[in-house]
Design an enzyme around this catalytic site. Sequence first.
Site, PDB file in Angstrom:
ATOM      1  N   GLU A  93       8.178   1.857  -2.467  1.00 54.50           N
ATOM      2  CA  GLU A  93       7.896   3.213  -2.011  1.00 54.50           C
ATOM      3  C   GLU A  93       7.010   3.159  -0.774  1.00 54.50           C
ATOM      4  OE1 GLU A  93       8.169   5.878  -5.981  1.00 54.50           O
ATOM      5  OE2 GLU A  93       6.266   4.849  -5.711  1.00 54.50           O
ATOM      6  N   CYS A 106       2.044   4.980   5.041  1.00 53.01           N
ATOM      7  CA  CYS A 106       1.447   4.049   4.092  1.00 53.01           C
ATOM      8  C   CYS A 106       2.553   3.080   3.657  1.00 53.01           C
ATOM      9  CB  CYS A 106       0.907   4.855   2.917  1.00 53.01           C
ATOM     10  SG  CYS A 106       0.186   3.833   1.635  1.00 53.01           S
ATOM     11  N   CYS A 113       3.006  -5.699  -7.652  1.00 54.35           N
ATOM     12  CA  CYS A 113       1.742  -6.302  -7.234  1.00 54.35           C
ATOM     13  C   CYS A 113       1.320  -7.323  -8.277  1.00 54.35           C
ATOM     14  CB  CYS A 113       0.674  -5.219  -7.092  1.00 54.35           C
ATOM     15  SG  CYS A 113      -0.895  -5.851  -6.419  1.00 54.35           S
ATOM     16  N   CYS A 117      -5.529  -4.486 -11.286  1.00 49.60           N
ATOM     17  CA  CYS A 117      -6.610  -3.491 -11.241  1.00 49.60           C
ATOM     18  C   CYS A 117      -6.300  -2.394 -12.273  1.00 49.60           C
ATOM     19  CB  CYS A 117      -6.728  -2.898  -9.844  1.00 49.60           C
ATOM     20  SG  CYS A 117      -6.929  -4.182  -8.577  1.00 49.60           S
ATOM     21  N   CYS A 120      -4.887   1.225 -11.323  1.00 49.69           N
ATOM     22  CA  CYS A 120      -3.777   1.356 -10.369  1.00 49.69           C
ATOM     23  C   CYS A 120      -2.418   1.218 -11.062  1.00 49.69           C
ATOM     24  CB  CYS A 120      -3.925   0.297  -9.279  1.00 49.69           C
ATOM     25  SG  CYS A 120      -2.642   0.400  -8.019  1.00 49.69           S
ATOM     26  N   CYS A 336      -2.986   7.428  -3.550  1.00 48.72           N
ATOM     27  CA  CYS A 336      -3.497   6.068  -3.760  1.00 48.72           C
ATOM     28  C   CYS A 336      -3.406   5.696  -5.224  1.00 48.72           C
ATOM     29  CB  CYS A 336      -4.970   5.977  -3.384  1.00 48.72           C
ATOM     30  SG  CYS A 336      -5.321   6.431  -1.718  1.00 48.72           S
TER      31      CYS A 336
END
Length: 355
Positions: A93, A106, A113, A117, A120, A336
């Site tokens: 995305e 962005c 990933c 974290c 996230c 975010c």
Amino acid sequence: MERTHLRNLSIDELRDFVLQTGEPEYRFRQLAAWIYARLESRIDDMSDLPHAFRERLASSSDVTASAPVSIQQSAIDGTRKFLLEFADGARVESVLMRYDRRNTVCLSSQVGCPLDCVFCETAKGRFQRNLTAGEILDQLCLLKSEAGPPSQKINVVFMGMGEPLLNLPSVVAAIKVMNDPLGLDLGAGRITVSTSSFPDRIRELADSGAECSLALSLNAPNDEKRRELMPKASHFAIADLLAAARYFVGSGRRHATLEYVLIPGHTMADADAGQLGVLVRGQPFKVNLIPYNPGRHDPFQRPTEAEIDRFVRRLLPVAPAVTVRRSRGVDIDAACGQLWNASLMEKKKPAKGAA
Ligand code: SAH
């Protein structure tokens, strides 16, 4: 023979590629202008290139290696989120944000990933692979062409899916094309690489020749809290990360920002603001506070305006500069920490009865 993805070539490689076909140098400049200044991805529509050259190009190469699968638009602020698919079916995305006088894209640097974290969403998906430089540039070129006239400058942030410094060669190669006057012609002030760790790689980025700014996702005021929130990114101590960020700032006319996610009950106590203040006092860093955006899996709360104000008031007297990021596109999971959502997850379950 495998087809060449033209956006995956450096500007020098693109020049060699054209010269090897027997064309003169100026054809390379024309082609680069079509790809990066005019943002044209259809070779057939590059009207001032000779027909035979266009045919030869089209038989062996493609400008883009990605296709938009879906586009969602926020009803709140017009932010658009693009789901892109690459040749192997991998999907990422990318987000286009419009402000009064500027557009910001962005970008994702990885499919998924490898970090974990806890706040996230991206970390909750499966990590698949690194993106190539060309796949990073495809995102930028597509979103820039959607943003307005190609001549308009755009800001680029590597804050989408993935950890850019774990894919450093591709990220550096992509930034060099962004910097090049024959590429996207964007300076260091328009490109920000956001990272959660890896001091050696921050130094490598500083020395790479890629002109960009740095954002360091600090997110906690001390190592102990940071380990709880960002276990894999906390292998290195905060002191080492800040030293690397200072090296980055000292390596040129470059900026570094510390990002700090505001999570009530975890990072927002008065004592947290006090410790963060001690870390940033007298340092060459801006602080960008990011109010937590809820994901679908985790137990955290979004902070209230009063909580945000209180934290800012504590920090302001000691921090050189403090801003609060107003996240965009929360209603389409584009803010975010919200990327890699249902639309990507569905891809992994083949539909029942599908051929
Ligand atoms: N891996 C890189 C870039 C992607 S994240 C990095 O960690 O910097 C971009 C920013 O969004 C980071 O500062 C991250 O800390 C922040 N972020 C992640 N999840 C968030 C959430 N749920 N709410 C608000 N900010 C978040």
